[in-house]
Scaffold this motif. Sequence first.
Motif, PDB file in Angstrom:
ATOM      1  N   THR A 216      14.312  31.801  49.789  1.00  0.00           N
ATOM      2  CA  THR A 216      14.147  30.404  49.709  1.00  0.00           C
ATOM      3  C   THR A 216      14.119  29.888  47.993  1.00  0.00           C
ATOM      4  OG1 THR A 216      11.406  30.778  49.015  1.00  0.00           O
ATOM      5  CG2 THR A 216      12.144  30.031  51.447  1.00  0.00           C
ATOM      6  N   SER A 217      14.468  30.565  47.397  1.00  0.00           N
ATOM      7  CA  SER A 217      14.986  30.535  46.208  1.00  0.00           C
ATOM      8  C   SER A 217      15.594  31.914  45.811  1.00  0.00           C
ATOM      9  CB  SER A 217      13.796  29.750  45.190  1.00  0.00           C
ATOM     10  OG  SER A 217      12.865  30.745  44.615  1.00  0.00           O
ATOM     11  N   PHE A 218      16.145  31.345  44.489  1.00  0.00           N
ATOM     12  CA  PHE A 218      16.793  32.548  43.358  1.00  0.00           C
ATOM     13  C   PHE A 218      16.011  33.482  42.642  1.00  0.00           C
ATOM     14  CE2 PHE A 218      18.731  34.195  39.644  1.00  0.00           C
ATOM     15  CZ  PHE A 218      19.426  35.365  40.002  1.00  0.00           C
ATOM     16  N   ASP A 219      14.612  33.645  43.109  1.00  0.00           N
ATOM     17  CA  ASP A 219      13.574  33.722  42.411  1.00  0.00           C
ATOM     18  C   ASP A 219      13.250  35.400  43.125  1.00  0.00           C
ATOM     19  OD1 ASP A 219      13.173  32.498  39.872  1.00  0.00           O
ATOM     20  OD2 ASP A 219      11.363  31.733  41.129  1.00  0.00           O
ATOM     21  N   ASP A 220      13.818  35.211  44.637  1.00  0.00           N
ATOM     22  CA  ASP A 220      13.699  35.740  45.642  1.00  0.00           C
ATOM     23  C   ASP A 220      14.904  37.507  44.845  1.00  0.00           C
ATOM     24  OD1 ASP A 220      11.394  34.874  46.932  1.00  0.00           O
ATOM     25  OD2 ASP A 220      13.117  34.414  47.531  1.00  0.00           O
TER      26      ASP A 220
ATOM     27  N   GLN B 119      18.242  28.972  54.277  1.00  0.00           N
ATOM     28  CA  GLN B 119      17.495  27.955  53.777  1.00  0.00           C
ATOM     29  C   GLN B 119      17.443  27.991  52.233  1.00  0.00           C
ATOM     30  OE1 GLN B 119      14.501  27.217  55.142  1.00  0.00           O
ATOM     31  NE2 GLN B 119      14.682  27.754  57.089  1.00  0.00           N
ATOM     32  N   VAL B 120      19.120  28.225  51.713  1.00  0.00           N
ATOM     33  CA  VAL B 120      19.252  28.123  50.793  1.00  0.00           C
ATOM     34  C   VAL B 120      21.063  27.795  50.413  1.00  0.00           C
ATOM     35  CG1 VAL B 120      18.448  30.189  49.020  1.00  0.00           C
ATOM     36  CG2 VAL B 120      20.704  30.087  49.935  1.00  0.00           C
TER      37      VAL B 120
ATOM     38  N   THR C 123      23.093  28.379  45.091  1.00  0.00           N
ATOM     39  CA  THR C 123      22.019  29.218  45.464  1.00  0.00           C
ATOM     40  C   THR C 123      22.532  30.839  46.340  1.00  0.00           C
ATOM     41  OG1 THR C 123      20.861  27.997  44.696  1.00  0.00           O
ATOM     42  CG2 THR C 123      19.550  30.301  45.592  1.00  0.00           C
TER      43      THR C 123
END
Length: 148
Positions: free
Chosen positions: A68-72, A92-93, A97
Amino acid sequence: MALGLIDKLANFLIPIEEETAPPEKAEASAAKETNQKEMMIQEQERRPKLKVHTQQPGNLKLYVDLPTSFDDVQMYADYLKSNIAVVINYQQVDAATQQRMSDFLNGVCYVLGGCVQRVSDRVILYAYANIEVDKKIFAYSVPTYVRV
């Protein structure tokens, strides 16, 4: 003593032939033998290594996720480092991203000697080293035509 006498008579009647080669020939033959040994070692290194098939199941681990975000992306890199293949669905991105994440994971796979294979437009497989991916899957996942 009788054995010594028999040995002396046998050696007298049938002399033991000693190899008396000139020093140049002895050195040349020794060099030839070492050269042959080196060539055999090089040939063994050049030959492909044989794999033995076993009845034991493989220990391939696969992690599938929908980020869902770049943090993953850090978590995916850790999975790849610990020899776990990763399948990521980028639905989801957004496109920017997805590009950043795939660039990062492509670099991780390059450093680890792994490979990257596109499964579909938004799904990508990242595999660590020593994993072979067969491309027959594309024949079933991408239709050749669409009926209207």
